[in-house]
Scaffold this active site. Sequence first.
Site, PDB file in Angstrom:
ATOM      1  N   CYS A  84     -42.958  31.349-101.779  1.00 31.34           N
ATOM      2  CA  CYS A  84     -44.089  31.957-102.478  1.00 31.34           C
ATOM      3  C   CYS A  84     -45.412  31.301-102.113  1.00 31.34           C
ATOM      4  CB  CYS A  84     -43.861  31.887-103.983  1.00 31.34           C
ATOM      5  SG  CYS A  84     -42.187  32.321-104.444  1.00 31.34           S
ATOM      6  N   ILE A 210     -41.948  42.355-109.882  1.00 35.36           N
ATOM      7  CA  ILE A 210     -41.681  42.501-108.451  1.00 35.36           C
ATOM      8  C   ILE A 210     -42.762  43.437-107.922  1.00 35.36           C
ATOM      9  CG2 ILE A 210     -40.026  43.433-106.789  1.00 35.36           C
ATOM     10  CD1 ILE A 210     -37.850  42.607-108.955  1.00 35.36           C
ATOM     11  N   LYS A 330     -48.301  36.754-113.272  1.00 34.89           N
ATOM     12  CA  LYS A 330     -47.644  37.396-114.400  1.00 34.89           C
ATOM     13  C   LYS A 330     -48.115  38.834-114.588  1.00 34.89           C
ATOM     14  CE  LYS A 330     -45.500  38.212-118.135  1.00 34.89           C
ATOM     15  NZ  LYS A 330     -45.434  39.608-117.712  1.00 34.89           N
ATOM     16  N   HIS A 334     -46.997  39.709-108.075  1.00 33.76           N
ATOM     17  CA  HIS A 334     -46.629  38.616-107.164  1.00 33.76           C
ATOM     18  C   HIS A 334     -45.926  39.145-105.917  1.00 33.76           C
ATOM     19  CE1 HIS A 334     -45.454  34.794-105.641  1.00 33.76           C
ATOM     20  NE2 HIS A 334     -44.325  34.642-106.293  1.00 33.76           N
TER      21      HIS A 334
END
Lengths: 388, 136
Positions: A84, A210, A330, A334
Amino acid sequence: MTEVRVAGVGLTEFGEEPSRTGRDLFGAASTEAFADADVPRADIESVRYGNFMGELSERQGHQGPLMAEAAGVRAPSTRYESACASSGAALRSAVKDIRNNEEDVILVGGAERMTNLGTAGATEALAIAADELWEVRSGMTFPGAYALMAKAYFDEYGGDRTDLAHVAVKNHDHAMGNEHAQYQRRIDVSDVLEAPPVSEPLGLYDSCPISDGASALVLVSDEYAEENGVDAPVAITGTGQGGDDMALQDRKYLARTPASNRAAEEAYADAGIGPDDVDFAEVHDCFTIAEVLALESLGFYEVGEGIGAARRGETTAEGDVPVNLSGGLKAKGHPVGATGTSQVAEITELLRGDHVNSDAVADAEVGLAHNAGGTVASCLVHVMEVVA
Amino acid sequence: MSDESSHSAGTGVRDDGYDDLLDAVEDGSGYYLECANGHGSVPPRRVCPDCGTDDLTETPLPESGEIETYTVTHVATPSFSEDTPYVTAIARFGAVRVTGQIRNIDPDNVEEGLPVELTTARSEAGTERFLGFRPR
Ligand SMILES: [Zn+2]
């Protein structure tokens, strides 16, 4: 020393767009970055591109040259993979090379296509950021790993699910009006507490969604900006990187993230500032507990004290140090490989005054970006300042 | 162990070190790697991750460990979709911690500090072997 300036930023809307290819996403974000920068594509000397799961979601390796092409850039291009933190790692390489006078103009960014895999498929793809032998085989998912850290945190330092729920509520509030955010919808604490469990103690609203999306930055040296009349008032003045054991089981503490401490210390020293000088931050809140761990590692809170920050209102838009004014991972979303440079794009706009939440940080001069990989076995921290 | 009892991810080939340890656990003789400077780690390792020495000795793990943290997972990867909800935990066995699942237990009966012993386990779908914990 040569200073690194952000000449332009570009973001796609983060969200569910399963049919859009990675190359289309990055093509769109980079086009926006070039328009914002008013820098000709022909001046780009290299492309640094972050992506994590392209082999799994698109059966596509070797994405560097593909993405240069998608951006309409005829320059050498390399993909960076650091889970990430992939585009954070790409960014750090670009910052160093501009400072070293190796290059003056670099396109850096990242993209991720995820939702075409479905929830189970994306869960499987995300899990490979963990240790395959010792963690993945035992059924440890990505939310499961952070759940293990959250449980350890509660046991060691206290706090509860309600404290974490306030992190989610705050970041959803911040995303309101951010046109790039996946969720522009307020939630309340009971929504978080009553959501279905994903990996206890974390539930659906403790988790980032997602997402598909891309981000891009045009970085230039201060000399280039001056010679070419490029308006680039924001500089990246500090860069730092930290690392840790891959598997949670091998770490000294289960509820601390020393890779973030190291990255922050290095970035602060590089910029010649300390945590008290930071006016606002974008931190890697893939799960609510991750924001808490970041606040402590960045030096904003002592160990064990970050958990109440959102609940006390200290990290809200009205708070002392607003955290994740973009909505964070959040609520903004992401798309893994896009996240690191997306944070920098948001901070640039917040500092320039052209972000929907700029009024919350009207007098701010210093922003910080914290981008973590896996369970923070990798971490990149960048300090950004208004210099012109 | 038969070949089909141990696979690396999707390849059907053993993973040296990892599968050796799981074999040993099944024989009741689990071990960790102790370096000349007293650091503990689990295989596969060429060198100690703490100090880099290649002087590593297989040292018996204590029979009893203790759960340090755990999670009950409801949203799984396809390999574990038939197992939900299941308990993944990290337990300390002397000088090392290991990650595994506590199978055949009501998740409500798991708690920090629960004494456990090592075993091996498989998902309901059944291909990959991993460490299990059994309450003592
Ligand atoms: Zn050692």
